[in-house]
Design an enzyme around this catalytic site. Structure first.
Site, short mmCIF file in Angstrom:
data_model
loop_
_atom_site.label_atom_id
_atom_site.label_comp_id
_atom_site.label_asym_id
_atom_site.label_seq_id
_atom_site.Cartn_x
_atom_site.Cartn_y
_atom_site.Cartn_z
N ARG A 73 0.84 -1.19 0.00
CA ARG A 73 0.00 0.00 0.00
C ARG A 73 0.88 1.25 0.00
O ARG A 73 1.93 1.28 0.62
CB ARG A 73 -0.88 0.04 1.25
CG ARG A 73 -2.21 -0.63 1.06
CD ARG A 73 -3.06 -0.52 2.29
NE ARG A 73 -2.53 -1.30 3.38
CZ ARG A 73 -1.93 -0.79 4.45
NH1 ARG A 73 -1.81 0.51 4.59
NH2 ARG A 73 -1.47 -1.58 5.39
N TYR A 201 -1.80 -3.30 -6.67
CA TYR A 201 -1.58 -3.96 -5.38
C TYR A 201 -2.86 -3.99 -4.52
O TYR A 201 -3.57 -2.98 -4.40
CB TYR A 201 -0.45 -3.27 -4.58
CG TYR A 201 -0.38 -3.85 -3.20
CD1 TYR A 201 0.16 -5.13 -3.01
CD2 TYR A 201 -0.96 -3.22 -2.11
CE1 TYR A 201 0.15 -5.72 -1.76
CE2 TYR A 201 -0.97 -3.81 -0.86
CZ TYR A 201 -0.41 -5.05 -0.69
OH TYR A 201 -0.44 -5.65 0.54
N LYS A 210 -9.63 -2.18 1.94
CA LYS A 210 -9.37 -1.04 2.83
C LYS A 210 -10.14 0.22 2.40
O LYS A 210 -10.61 0.98 3.24
CB LYS A 210 -7.89 -0.73 2.88
CG LYS A 210 -7.01 -1.92 3.16
CD LYS A 210 -7.21 -2.49 4.54
CE LYS A 210 -6.13 -3.51 4.81
NZ LYS A 210 -6.21 -4.30 5.96
N HIS A 230 -10.56 -2.45 11.74
CA HIS A 230 -9.50 -3.32 11.21
C HIS A 230 -9.30 -4.47 12.19
O HIS A 230 -8.34 -4.49 12.95
CB HIS A 230 -8.24 -2.45 11.10
CG HIS A 230 -7.14 -3.06 10.32
ND1 HIS A 230 -5.83 -2.66 10.44
CD2 HIS A 230 -7.12 -4.04 9.37
CE1 HIS A 230 -5.07 -3.35 9.61
NE2 HIS A 230 -5.83 -4.20 8.96
N SER A 252 -1.39 -4.22 10.15
CA SER A 252 -1.11 -5.21 9.12
C SER A 252 0.17 -5.97 9.45
O SER A 252 1.13 -5.40 9.93
CB SER A 252 -0.92 -4.52 7.77
OG SER A 252 -2.06 -3.76 7.46
N CYS A 254 0.85 -8.25 11.72
CA CYS A 254 1.20 -8.46 13.13
C CYS A 254 0.56 -9.73 13.69
O CYS A 254 0.43 -9.88 14.89
CB CYS A 254 0.76 -7.28 13.99
SG CYS A 254 1.82 -5.85 13.85
N ASP A 277 -9.54 -9.70 8.89
CA ASP A 277 -9.02 -8.36 8.63
C ASP A 277 -9.99 -7.24 8.99
O ASP A 277 -9.56 -6.22 9.51
CB ASP A 277 -8.65 -8.24 7.14
CG ASP A 277 -7.73 -7.07 6.85
OD1 ASP A 277 -6.86 -6.77 7.69
OD2 ASP A 277 -7.86 -6.45 5.78
N ARG A 374 1.85 -12.21 -0.94
CA ARG A 374 0.52 -12.48 -0.40
C ARG A 374 -0.13 -13.68 -1.05
O ARG A 374 0.22 -14.08 -2.15
CB ARG A 374 -0.38 -11.26 -0.69
CG ARG A 374 0.08 -9.97 -0.05
CD ARG A 374 -0.56 -9.78 1.27
NE ARG A 374 -0.04 -8.64 2.02
CZ ARG A 374 -0.63 -8.19 3.11
NH1 ARG A 374 -1.74 -8.73 3.56
NH2 ARG A 374 -0.10 -7.19 3.78
#
Ligand code: SAT
Ligand code: MN
Length: 594
Positions: A73, A201, A210, A230, A252, A254, A277, A374
């Site tokens: 991002r 992306y 998002k 989130h 993100s 974690c 998410d 990803r």
């Protein structure tokens, strides 16, 4: 007469000038056809969009390699556009709507020439849910079309549902020429519109994620009285069979996904997955908070995912669930044609191709898979999928967990005294940065509620909104902070994490049910050591005590940083949060004197 939807698509086509327009129906057959197009016809940067992977070992799996500058991002190129800057707040880049549109019109003029425009009709949330939103995204790449088919509930029935109304969230996306200088992700919350050019992306291009489910939805939630967060959603089944639903917010990369699919290290416990998410949270008529996951897939970080760290994700990725699975920017085993990444199971293959398609150079110190590589996979492949995952009402939340990567200071787990105290704890959250966004990795960044990059308006107003929601609930969830990442002086992790985190979740459930009491500290309630099930763990008492230590000096320093951070929200900062701040400051001083 054309419908508002048809007219809108027509207008965008006039601007972007695609060769063809294709309205997707969302079927699996169609997704496979789009993959074929991505393999055989469509080219990005001269490369095929998809490459088939070893179908025996990885059913329905395909590899996508992005443009090398387009791997995360780009927060500095992401804007929210309200008429006034104050609404956006210091946590967002801001541009006036007309200025943003003029710029985007220039960048988008003819940007789909030679390409197909895909019209994607999809729902965020189960179509029967009163909380779901109908959306349309236009895109000019099969990669985004197939990814959205995995991540959302895409179906032609949504076109019927929209019908003659103009109540749908619009997304216009084009990869443009992938020039980072011409890359912008623009949000127009007042017009229900997201416009993204120049990136393929995930978070920049899969607009349902998002952009819509967090930035746009958070604004909508402010207007309508709900929360877009989130957060993962999971059910924790105790040995007595009862399931307790919790959400957890973490920045993100974690470990949210690992938590949502955890395999319990304690016998008798089972985790049920609802989302990894995003959660949309509404106050129910019963005064509780109810959560739905607006998404239908996972867009997870590959490196570090293995049978050891997340066996259920490995099973999800390997399941023949018919829906395509996409790997983006992983490495490739050149002999077996299987995807590979650092931290995966088994030895490093001899013949390894890196994420850019070149033979991996053993002598170099580069990673073979991109650190933010990803997978995109359907949630319906998940062996731990909760029975309630498609319940239109969602699930009632008993606890909310906030966490980040903090090598020092923050205890393993701590319960806030009440809702406002929990809002303050979440507002001062920080985390050491990861590779999910394009910035320096490993520095401490304040990230309230893990929403800093995703809150579509000023976070000062956002904290106020959280406080207001708290007042509307008669049975609010309890709020906990966790930190799996504490390190000792030699830099070793003090807590094993992963499946052993169930020990912390068990204590959280005990606190929810009132069967544990904990111990009061200035920052909240931490467990008495005997309340934690540590059977089978080899951790000394000294380490355990350290994990719950509240160091007044360290906290004073932390509070200083928190103050600087929160001050930037100026007049929008609720007084109630500053009151919490003062209370904590006072209690820390008293502790130091005692
Ligand atoms: O923003 S993405 O959806 O691309 C991934 C993340 O950072 O969580
Ligand atoms: Mn995320």
């Amino acid at each position: 007469m054309a419908t508002p939807l048809e007219r809108w698509v027509d207008e965008q086509a006039k601007l972007t000038k695609p060769d063809k327009i294709y309205w997707c129906n969302g079927s699996l057959d169609e997704a496979r056809k789009l993959i074929e197009i991505g393999i055989r016809e469509e080219r990005i940067n001269g490369q095929p969009v998809f490459q088939e992977l070893n179908q025996k070992a990885w059913p329905n799996a395909y590899l996508h390699r992005s443009h090398p500058t387009d791997v995360a991002r780009t927060e500095h190129l992401t804007y929210v556009c309200y008429p006034d800057r104050l609404t956006a707040g210091p946590n967002n880049n801001w541009m006036a709507p007309e200025e943003a549109k003029a710029m985007m019109r220039k960048l988008s003029d003819g940007c789909m020439t030679g390409r197909t425009m895909y019209v994607l009709p999809y729902m965020m949330g189960h179509p029967d849910s009163p909380y779901a939103k109908a959306c349309i995204q236009l895109t000019d790449t099969s990669y985004v079309a197939v990814s959205m088919r995995i991540m959302t509930r895409m179906s032609k029935t949504i076109i019927k549902r929209i019908g003659n109304s103009d109540d749908f969230v619009r997304g216009l996306h084009s990869i443009g020429d992938l020039d980072p200088e011409k890359r912008f992700i623009m949000h127009f919350p007042l017009e229900n519109f997201v416009w993204s050019v120049g990136s393929g992306y995930g978070g920049n291009a899969l607009l349902g994620k998002k952009c819509i489910s967090l930035r746009m939805a958070s604004w909508l939630g402010l207007q309508e009285g709900w929360l877009a967060e989130h957060m993962v959603i999971l059910g924790i089944q105790s040995p007595d069979g009862e399931v307790t639903y919790v959400t957890a917010a973490m920045p993100s990369a974690c470990g949210k996904t690992n938590l949502a699919m955890m395999e319990s290290a304690l016998p008798g416990y089972k985790i049920w997955t609802l989302g990894d998410d995003i959660a949309w949270l509404n106050v129910g008529p019963d005064g509780r908070l109810w959560a739905i996951n607006p998404e239908a897939g996972f867009f997870g970080v590959a490196p570090g995912t293995s049978m050891k760290t997340n066996p259920n994700m490995m099973r999800t990725l390997k399941k023949d669930g018919f829906c395509p699975t996409i790997f983006t920017n992983t490495a490739l085993n050149g002999d077996t044609n299987e995807p590979w990444w650092e931290g995966s199971d088994g030895a490093r293959p001899k013949n390894l191709i890196d994420w850019q398609g070149k033979p991996w150079d053993r002598a170099s110190d580069t990673k073979a898979a991109h650190p933010n590589s990803r997978f995109t996979v359907s949630i319906y492949n998940t062996p731990t999928l909760s029975e309630e995952a498609d319940n239109p009402k969602g699930v009632p939340i008993s606890a909310m967990i906030f966490g980040g990567k903090r090598t020092k200071l923050i205890p393993l787990v701590c319960e806030s005294f009440d809702w406002p105290n929990g809002v303050f704890a979440a507002a001062r959250m920080g985390s050491e940065t990861t590779a999910a966004a394009a910035h320096r990795v490993g520095v401490l960044r304040r990230d309230p509620m893990a929403m800093l990059p995703f809150c579509g308006y000023s976070m000062g107003d956002y904290f106020g909104h959280w406080l207001k929601i708290g007042k509307r609930m008669t049975k609010p969830p309890k709020i906990f902070s966790v930190n799996w990442f504490r390190q000792d002086d030699s830099g070793n992790f003090m807590w094993p994490g992963f499946g052993d985190n169930i020990r912390v979740l068990e204590w959280i459930i005990k606190m929810v049910k009132g069967s544990a009491k904990g111990r009061r500290t200035p920052i909240g309630i931490v467990p008495n050591l005997e309340e934690l099930n540590l059977t089978g763990l080899n951790i000394g008492k000294e380490t355990m005590c350290k994990l719950f230590e509240v160091n007044p000096e360290g906290w004073k320093h932390e509070l200083g940083e928190v103050k600087t951070f929160l001050r930037q929200f100026a007049d929008k900062m609720p007084e109630e949060i500053w009151q919490q701040y003062k209370d904590l400051e006072k209690q820390l001083s008293e502790k130091q004197l005692s």
